[in-house]
Design a protein around this motif. Structure first.
Motif, mmCIF file in Angstrom:
data_model
loop_
_atom_site.group_PDB
_atom_site.id
_atom_site.type_symbol
_atom_site.label_atom_id
_atom_site.label_comp_id
_atom_site.label_asym_id
_atom_site.label_seq_id
_atom_site.Cartn_x
_atom_site.Cartn_y
_atom_site.Cartn_z
ATOM 1 N N LEU A 296 0.807 -1.219 0.000
ATOM 2 C CA LEU A 296 0.000 0.000 0.000
ATOM 3 C C LEU A 296 0.841 1.270 0.000
ATOM 4 C CD1 LEU A 296 -2.702 -1.044 2.636
ATOM 5 C CD2 LEU A 296 -2.950 -1.015 0.145
ATOM 6 N N ILE A 297 2.098 1.168 0.439
ATOM 7 C CA ILE A 297 2.920 2.380 0.591
ATOM 8 C C ILE A 297 4.015 2.489 -0.452
ATOM 9 C CG2 ILE A 297 2.459 2.527 3.066
ATOM 10 C CD1 ILE A 297 5.225 1.269 3.542
ATOM 11 N N ARG A 298 4.210 1.436 -1.268
ATOM 12 C CA ARG A 298 5.230 1.503 -2.318
ATOM 13 C C ARG A 298 4.653 2.181 -3.557
ATOM 14 N NH1 ARG A 298 4.382 -4.523 -2.833
ATOM 15 N NH2 ARG A 298 6.151 -4.709 -1.410
ATOM 16 N N PRO A 299 5.487 2.561 -4.557
ATOM 17 C CA PRO A 299 4.967 3.169 -5.788
ATOM 18 C C PRO A 299 3.866 2.319 -6.409
ATOM 19 C CG PRO A 299 7.343 3.392 -5.716
ATOM 20 C CD PRO A 299 6.967 2.531 -4.538
ATOM 21 N N GLY A 300 2.772 2.968 -6.734
ATOM 22 C CA GLY A 300 1.601 2.267 -7.240
ATOM 23 C C GLY A 300 0.648 1.820 -6.159
ATOM 24 N N GLY A 301 1.081 1.878 -4.901
ATOM 25 C CA GLY A 301 0.233 1.464 -3.792
ATOM 26 C C GLY A 301 -0.828 2.498 -3.478
ATOM 27 N N ARG A 302 -1.927 2.016 -2.957
ATOM 28 C CA ARG A 302 -3.081 2.885 -2.763
ATOM 29 C C ARG A 302 -2.801 4.041 -1.817
ATOM 30 N NH1 ARG A 302 -9.224 1.328 -0.637
ATOM 31 N NH2 ARG A 302 -9.712 3.492 -0.013
ATOM 32 N N LEU A 303 -2.201 3.790 -0.666
ATOM 33 C CA LEU A 303 -1.972 4.878 0.285
ATOM 34 C C LEU A 303 -1.009 5.919 -0.265
ATOM 35 C CD1 LEU A 303 -1.818 3.084 3.769
ATOM 36 C CD2 LEU A 303 -3.671 4.473 2.813
ATOM 37 N N LEU A 304 0.042 5.465 -0.920
ATOM 38 C CA LEU A 304 0.987 6.418 -1.510
ATOM 39 C C LEU A 304 0.314 7.264 -2.582
ATOM 40 C CD1 LEU A 304 3.873 7.516 -1.818
ATOM 41 C CD2 LEU A 304 4.289 5.704 -3.483
ATOM 42 N N GLU A 305 -0.450 6.626 -3.456
ATOM 43 C CA GLU A 305 -1.117 7.364 -4.526
ATOM 44 C C GLU A 305 -2.116 8.365 -3.968
ATOM 45 O OE1 GLU A 305 -0.395 7.123 -7.893
ATOM 46 O OE2 GLU A 305 1.302 5.987 -7.081
ATOM 47 N N GLN A 306 -2.848 7.970 -2.930
ATOM 48 C CA GLN A 306 -3.819 8.888 -2.343
ATOM 49 C C GLN A 306 -3.134 10.045 -1.631
ATOM 50 O OE1 GLN A 306 -7.094 5.324 -1.713
ATOM 51 N NE2 GLN A 306 -6.319 6.368 0.081
ATOM 52 N N ARG A 307 -2.032 9.763 -0.967
ATOM 53 C CA ARG A 307 -1.289 10.858 -0.331
ATOM 54 C C ARG A 307 -0.828 11.860 -1.374
ATOM 55 N NH1 ARG A 307 4.973 11.172 0.910
ATOM 56 N NH2 ARG A 307 4.761 10.775 -1.321
#
Length: 401
Positions: A296-307
């Motif tokens: 979720l926190i790596r590139p392409g991950g949902r949390l990173l993208e939303q942040r």
């Protein structure tokens, strides 16, 4: 019937008048978009299936009380986790499980504070810390975190706040509400102040694995083997199990002369009988094996993208800027006083709620002394974030106080 006098100094504004107004509006039939709490479940960020399965599998065995400290297998898992993070000497008997970190915050302060004792708490902070210090008869003394330095604690200001009544230092890293992830140099400076003045450190590390863009979370206790540290974590954020109310603490750096405090923690654990038992069975599974937060926190991950998406849209609003968070789940945005002349940020978020049906949190609720910040959760999908930020943009374009 009057409430206890000690409650007069206790505030928890992120669940205070603004939330009550939102509940009134919902009861009147309005639909409110809520971006005020770091609660993953409503946004489809479910607890990993293996964790749920272990809780279900052990329900029959979880009908009675457990050891007041928590079940042994879970305490072993927590101890091993801290050992793997470089914290020396942590054993299962150094671990105490709780009904979320919130309960443990109350316990660690109750075991330490006498009337008038001081605890150093960051500003801005997660406001339960300030409220709990006051509720336990102590005084929360706030040290400044510097927005111009990425919200890192101001060590000089921190040092100036220490007095003969100071008993402990609270470190929230990664930080709620700012999303700051503290550098090793900053942490070592804080540890040295604690060492020099004989302070205990409470390390609130509930977001320890939620970091972005290669940021590194340094486990404070691993840097302070000779300083009494109480490290705290849990399942609510990293493992998206907020409703399980399952947290832990581990004590490290305590010497033989510190056993009186640890005995106090044990007494408080006994008084509450035990943590809720079914959720304890989630801990060993959560801490072992595959860590689903990583995707979720790596590139392409949902949390990173939303942040990234939320941050770009927020700073595009005229008169709004925001330090890009390196961790956690929040944007702590600043309203430029030259553009948005706000003197009451609680009124601002209530007006926003009533006009745009959007619920976010005001900065002064996090014990910052200026009325120019807002906290928004970025757990929602990007289309919902676009809707919310569009409402903020529209509101601020005409809002005056």
């Amino acid at each position: 019937m009057r409430q206890a006098k000690r409650l007069k100094s206790v505030r928890y504004d992120i669940r205070g008048p603004v939330l009550r107004r939102a509940q009134e509006m919902e009861a009147a039939g309005h639909r409110i978009l809520k971006l005020n709490l770091g609660n993953p479940a409503p946004w489809g960020l479910a607890t990993p299936a293996p964790i749920v399965a272990d809780v279900v599998q052990n329900l029959v065995e979880a009908q009675g009380y457990s050891d007041a400290r928590g079940i042994y297998s879970a305490r072993v898992a927590v101890a091993q986790r801290y050992q793997n993070l470089g914290v020396t000497g942590v054993q299962p008997d150094d671990v105490l499980l709780g009904n979320g970190v919130s309960e443990l915050i109350m316990m660690v302060l109750q075991a330490l504070l006498d009337s008038g004792d001081e605890v150093l708490v960051p500003s801005p902070d997660y406001p339960l810390w300030t409220a709990a210090v006051n509720l336990c008869g102590g005084q929360a003394v706030h040290y400044r975190c510097d927005e111009s330095a990425g919200w890192q604690p101001d060590l000089e200001h921190l040092a100036s706040r220490i007095t003969e009544r100071t008993r402990a230092l609270v470190v929230i890293n990664p930080n709620n509400p700012t999303g700051a992830v503290y550098s090793e140099q900053t942490l070592l400076g804080m540890i040295e102040l604690a060492r020099r003045h004989g302070l205990m450190i409470f390390a609130d590390e509930i977001y320890d694995r939620i970091v972005y863009d290669g940021a590194t979370h340094h486990t404070l206790a691993a840097l302070a083997p000779d300083v009494p540290v109480v490290s705290m974590g849990g399942l609510s954020k990293v493992y998206r199990a907020a409703g399980f109310r399952s947290g832990w603490l581990a004590t490290s750096g305590f010497t033989g002369t510190d056993t009186d405090y640890v005995s106090g923690l044990q007494l408080l654990a006994n008084l509450r009988v035990c943590p809720n038992v079914p959720a304890q069975h989630a801990i060993q599974t959560a801490l072992g094996g595959y860590q689903s937060i990583d995707e979720l926190i790596r590139p392409g991950g949902r949390l990173l993208e939303q942040r990234d998406h939320a941050w770009r849209e927020v700073v595009a609003i005229p008169g709004v800027d925001c330090v890009k968070p390196d961790g956690a789940l929040y944007l702590f945005a600043r309203l430029d006083p030259a553009v948005h002349k706000i003197h009451d940020d609680e009124k601002l978020v209530i007006d926003l709620l009533e006009q745009q049906h959007l619920l976010i949190s005001h900065g002064s609720g996090f014990n910052i002394d200026t009325p120019d910040h807002l906290r928004m959760v970025f757990l929602a999908p990007t289309d919902v974030l676009d809707d919310a930020i569009g409402r903020i943009r529209t509101f601020l374009s005409t809002y005056r106080q």
